[in-house]
Design a protein around this motif. Structure first.
Motif, short mmCIF file in Angstrom:
data_model
loop_
_atom_site.label_atom_id
_atom_site.label_comp_id
_atom_site.label_asym_id
_atom_site.label_seq_id
_atom_site.Cartn_x
_atom_site.Cartn_y
_atom_site.Cartn_z
N SER A 70 0.85 -1.18 0.00
CA SER A 70 0.00 0.00 0.00
C SER A 70 0.88 1.24 0.00
N ARG A 71 0.27 2.38 -0.23
CA ARG A 71 1.04 3.62 -0.31
C ARG A 71 0.29 4.76 0.36
N ASP A 72 1.06 5.74 0.81
CA ASP A 72 0.53 7.00 1.32
C ASP A 72 1.21 8.08 0.49
N ASN A 73 0.50 8.60 -0.50
CA ASN A 73 1.09 9.55 -1.42
C ASN A 73 1.53 10.85 -0.73
N ALA A 74 0.78 11.27 0.27
CA ALA A 74 1.12 12.50 0.97
C ALA A 74 2.45 12.38 1.70
N LEU A 75 2.80 11.17 2.12
CA LEU A 75 4.03 10.95 2.86
C LEU A 75 5.13 10.35 2.00
N ASN A 76 4.87 10.11 0.71
CA ASN A 76 5.82 9.44 -0.17
C ASN A 76 6.32 8.14 0.45
N THR A 77 5.39 7.38 0.99
CA THR A 77 5.72 6.17 1.73
C THR A 77 4.97 4.97 1.16
N VAL A 78 5.67 3.86 1.07
CA VAL A 78 5.08 2.60 0.67
C VAL A 78 5.25 1.61 1.82
N TYR A 79 4.24 0.76 2.02
CA TYR A 79 4.24 -0.21 3.10
C TYR A 79 4.12 -1.62 2.52
#
Length: 120
Positions: A70-79
Motif C-alpha cells: 500500500s502507499r501513502d502519497n502525501a508521505l511518499n511512503t510505501v508499506y
C-alpha cells in the motif's frame, strides 16, 4: 538527491506478521512506481510486490494472499504488510523506487535493505 529509508524488519515466529515501511525524500517531482524486492545470499534480487502511480499492484506468486502493498502519497511512503510469515520468507528486503526528480530527469533508487527473519 532522492533517498529511500526503510524500517520495520526484525525477527518473527512462523505465522506471525511484520509491516515494512519505506519513505522517499529529497527532490521528488513524481513517483512512477515503488516496491519491495528481496535477496538471499547467493541469489538474484527478486520482486516481492510493487505499486505504480496509477495504483496497480503486482505480487510474486509466493506471497499472494499473504502480503499486501500500500502507499501513502502525501508521505511518499510505501508499506508492505506481511502476514502468515514462513521461514522461507527470511531474506534481506530492499525498497525500490522509479522516481522523477524533475519533469525530465528520472532514476531508479534502492534502500539500504532491512533484515526479515522468520524462525522459532
Amino acid at each position: 538527491q532522492v533517498q529511500l529509508v526503510e524500517s520495520g524488519g526484525g525477527l518473527v515466529q512462523p505465522g506471525g506478521s511484520l509491516n515494512l515501511a519505506c519513505t522517499a525524500s529529497g527532490s521528488i517531482f513524481s513517483i512512477v512506481a515503488m516496491g519491495w524486492y528481496r535477496q538471499a545470499p547467493g541469489t538474484q534480487r527478486e520482486l516481492v510486490a510493487q505499486v505504480t502511480s496509477g495504483g496497480s499492484t503486482d505480487y510474486a506468486d509466493s506471497v499472494k494472499g499473504r502480503f499486501t502493498i500500500s502507499r501513502d502519497n502525501a508521505l511518499n511512503t510505501v508499506y508492505l504488510q506481511m502476514n502468515s510469515l514462513k521461514p522461507e520468507d527470511t531474506d534481506v528486503y530492499y525498497c525500490h523506487g522509479k522516481i522523477y526528480s524533475s519533469y525530465n530527469r528520472w532514476n531508479e533508487y534502492w534502500g539500504q535493505g532491512t533484515q526479515v527473519t522468520v524462525s522459532s
